[in-house]
Scaffold this motif. Structure first.
Motif, PDB file in Angstrom:
ATOM      1  N   GLY A   1      47.716  46.801  37.642  1.00 13.07           N
ATOM      2  CA  GLY A   1      48.096  45.462  37.191  1.00 13.07           C
ATOM      3  C   GLY A   1      46.929  44.558  36.843  1.00 13.07           C
ATOM      4  O   GLY A   1      47.113  43.376  36.589  1.00 13.07           O
ATOM      5  N   SER A   2      45.716  45.109  36.816  1.00 12.95           N
ATOM      6  CA  SER A   2      44.548  44.274  36.499  1.00 12.95           C
ATOM      7  C   SER A   2      44.343  44.111  35.001  1.00 12.95           C
ATOM      8  O   SER A   2      43.812  43.099  34.557  1.00 12.95           O
ATOM      9  N   LEU A   3      44.685  45.147  34.240  1.00 14.01           N
ATOM     10  CA  LEU A   3      44.478  45.080  32.788  1.00 14.01           C
ATOM     11  C   LEU A   3      45.827  44.993  32.087  1.00 14.01           C
ATOM     12  O   LEU A   3      46.822  45.560  32.540  1.00 14.01           O
ATOM     13  N   ARG A   4      45.824  44.330  30.953  1.00 18.04           N
ATOM     14  CA  ARG A   4      47.051  44.113  30.205  1.00 18.04           C
ATOM     15  C   ARG A   4      47.649  45.439  29.741  1.00 18.04           C
ATOM     16  O   ARG A   4      46.944  46.400  29.427  1.00 18.04           O
ATOM     17  N   ALA A   5      48.968  45.470  29.679  1.00 20.33           N
ATOM     18  CA  ALA A   5      49.681  46.694  29.324  1.00 20.33           C
ATOM     19  C   ALA A   5      50.060  46.729  27.850  1.00 20.33           C
ATOM     20  O   ALA A   5      50.598  47.731  27.386  1.00 20.33           O
TER      21      ALA A   5
ATOM     22  N   PHE B   1      36.763  41.699  29.286  1.00 19.59           N
ATOM     23  CA  PHE B   1      37.777  41.308  30.257  1.00 19.59           C
ATOM     24  C   PHE B   1      38.448  39.987  29.907  1.00 19.59           C
ATOM     25  O   PHE B   1      39.641  39.816  30.117  1.00 19.59           O
ATOM     26  N   ASP B   2      37.676  39.033  29.385  1.00 16.72           N
ATOM     27  CA  ASP B   2      38.220  37.682  29.210  1.00 16.72           C
ATOM     28  C   ASP B   2      38.345  37.247  27.759  1.00 16.72           C
ATOM     29  O   ASP B   2      39.010  36.255  27.476  1.00 16.72           O
ATOM     30  N   GLY B   3      37.680  37.968  26.850  1.00 15.99           N
ATOM     31  CA  GLY B   3      37.765  37.600  25.447  1.00 15.99           C
ATOM     32  C   GLY B   3      36.899  36.401  25.119  1.00 15.99           C
ATOM     33  O   GLY B   3      36.357  35.744  26.001  1.00 15.99           O
TER      34      GLY B   3
ATOM     35  N   PRO C   1      47.961  33.869  40.174  1.00 13.46           N
ATOM     36  CA  PRO C   1      48.060  35.344  40.136  1.00 13.46           C
ATOM     37  C   PRO C   1      46.722  35.981  40.479  1.00 13.46           C
ATOM     38  O   PRO C   1      45.666  35.429  40.172  1.00 13.46           O
TER      39      PRO C   1
ATOM     40  N   SER D   1      45.173  38.196  39.177  1.00 12.06           N
ATOM     41  CA  SER D   1      44.305  38.564  38.064  1.00 12.06           C
ATOM     42  C   SER D   1      43.329  37.454  37.690  1.00 12.06           C
ATOM     43  O   SER D   1      42.444  37.653  36.895  1.00 12.06           O
ATOM     44  N   PHE D   2      43.509  36.271  38.268  1.00 14.48           N
ATOM     45  CA  PHE D   2      42.521  35.228  38.004  1.00 14.48           C
ATOM     46  C   PHE D   2      41.312  35.288  38.932  1.00 14.48           C
ATOM     47  O   PHE D   2      40.309  34.635  38.679  1.00 14.48           O
TER      48      PHE D   2
ATOM     49  N   ASP E   1      38.487  37.330  40.168  1.00 15.95           N
ATOM     50  CA  ASP E   1      38.158  38.681  39.847  1.00 15.95           C
ATOM     51  C   ASP E   1      36.703  38.900  39.639  1.00 15.95           C
ATOM     52  O   ASP E   1      35.865  38.102  39.965  1.00 15.95           O
ATOM     53  N   ILE E   2      36.547  40.086  39.051  1.00 14.34           N
ATOM     54  CA  ILE E   2      35.244  40.575  38.693  1.00 14.34           C
ATOM     55  C   ILE E   2      34.347  39.445  38.199  1.00 14.34           C
ATOM     56  O   ILE E   2      34.700  38.737  37.261  1.00 14.34           O
ATOM     57  N   HIS E   3      33.232  39.304  38.816  1.00 17.06           N
ATOM     58  CA  HIS E   3      32.143  38.433  38.376  1.00 17.06           C
ATOM     59  C   HIS E   3      32.590  37.057  37.916  1.00 17.06           C
ATOM     60  O   HIS E   3      32.006  36.463  37.044  1.00 17.06           O
TER      61      HIS E   3
END
Lengths: 229, 229
Positions: free
Chosen positions: A145-149, A191-193, A209, A211-212, A214-216
């Motif tokens: 669920g971390s990356l968009r599907a 990751f963020d665009g 959520p 997913s906010f 997160d990484i770095h």
């Protein structure tokens, strides 16, 4: 690399010969670069070169090993094996950027290999295995669920490698950005665009959520503050 | 392209010869592909080829024009000249993906050109002008506040082209994704990144920042709904 310090002639060891050879392979192509051409460039006799390597093929092998050992080494680091799939993916992408920058001529050569010889085919197989390991991380990160599907993981992986591999086409050592800043940029876009991040709302919604967080994220915030003040 | 239908021999017109030539240039390299090799591939005499084109150089020129006319055409479309800089950038990136997919062998050839001849140098100059036009849109989109300021616009532009140009390495016509879906994917990664989009909060904060209302948001939502149900 099996050996880097076999010496016996003044001026060049195997490593020094390898560096000149890789530059020539990248400039003229592997097929067009003979041991005679290398001897001229090095100011050595052909037999002096053969004191250090058995063949042009061995030079290619050593060069491709240098690139592939670096990339595969990233996969064995602790950060590639622990944490969420998206953390592991971020670690591996960052490591891949670092290897590209630090071993630029070797990875450049690797990315041009087309599989014309046994050495090239073996290198391509190792490169594909690395790509598959990254592709699995993308799938796992989506599944957790971390990356968009809504972007196919196979396409996503290829676009990620498109960004990262392009570095060999335009990055020049000693430029304004070092490996770490470049890795930050790649991870930011991946990751963020590029779209402007929203200011944090004064009253954050309850239960933001996962997913906010997160990484770095901390890096981004400090980096934004530095550039946007 | 100045002429596509000069006929006179049954079987191939100039366009048909060009298609076979471009495939050969991509497979063997331009230098390694002689008019004699092309004649063999086409089942024509060399003089029959010279009935349609004056030289191998003219074939290269026609092929590179096909790619460059396509890319430059995107810049003259209404969507590239109207709206916010980020809308225009999105339009141009989408158009570039479409041109890559629709003119794949021609753009593949363009991306391999190294500037060895006058025709190649002229093509490189046109390609750089296109790249600069996109770079300006990235700068303008950042200046208008649509794109993040913590990634250098020059680096951002190169990463965007890295993604898009990689398409020639791995895209195969007739695959699962058409040009429009692929363009959606590129824009999604470029603008929003791969990180899972947050669910819209039940009570959206007052005054959502403008950067949340954006390019092709509707597509994303419907696309997410389709894939994630």
């Amino acid at each position: 690399m099996t050996e880097t310090t076999r010496r016996g002639r003044p001026g060049y060891d195997q490593r020094g010969i390898l560096e000149v050879a890789v530059a020539a392979f990248n400039e003229y192509g592997y097929d067009a670069t003979s041991i005679g051409v290398l001897a001229q460039r090095l100011g050595l006799s052909k037999s002096a070169i053969y004191h250090h390597v058995t063949s042009k093929d061995e030079l290619l092998q050593l060069a491709l090993d240098e690139a592939l050992d670096g990339l595969e080494g990233v996969l064995t680091e602790e950060g590639a094996a622990t944490g969420s799939a998206s953390d592991r993916l971020a670690h591996v992408l960052r490591g891949a950027v670092r290897v590209l920058v630090e071993r630029l001529p070797y990875v450049t050569l690797l990315l041009r290999v087309r599989g014309n010889t046994e050495v090239e085919r073996a290198a391509l197989a190792r490169r594909r295995a690395f790509d598959r390991a990254v592709a699995r991380l993308v799938v796992n990160a989506r599944d957790e669920g971390s990356l968009r599907a809504d972007v196919d993981p196979g396409i996503a992986t290829r676009l990620l490698f498109g960004m990262i591999n392009s570095i060999v086409e335009w990055y020049r050592p000693g430029g304004a950005e070092g490996a770490e800043q470049l890795a930050d940029d790649v991870l930011t876009v991946a990751f963020d665009g590029l779209r402007m991040a929203a200011d944090p709302p004064a009253d954050p919604p309850a239960d933001p959520p996962a997913s906010f967080q997160d990484i770095h994220a901390a890096e981004h915030i400090s980096s934004s503050a530095r550039h946007m003040s």
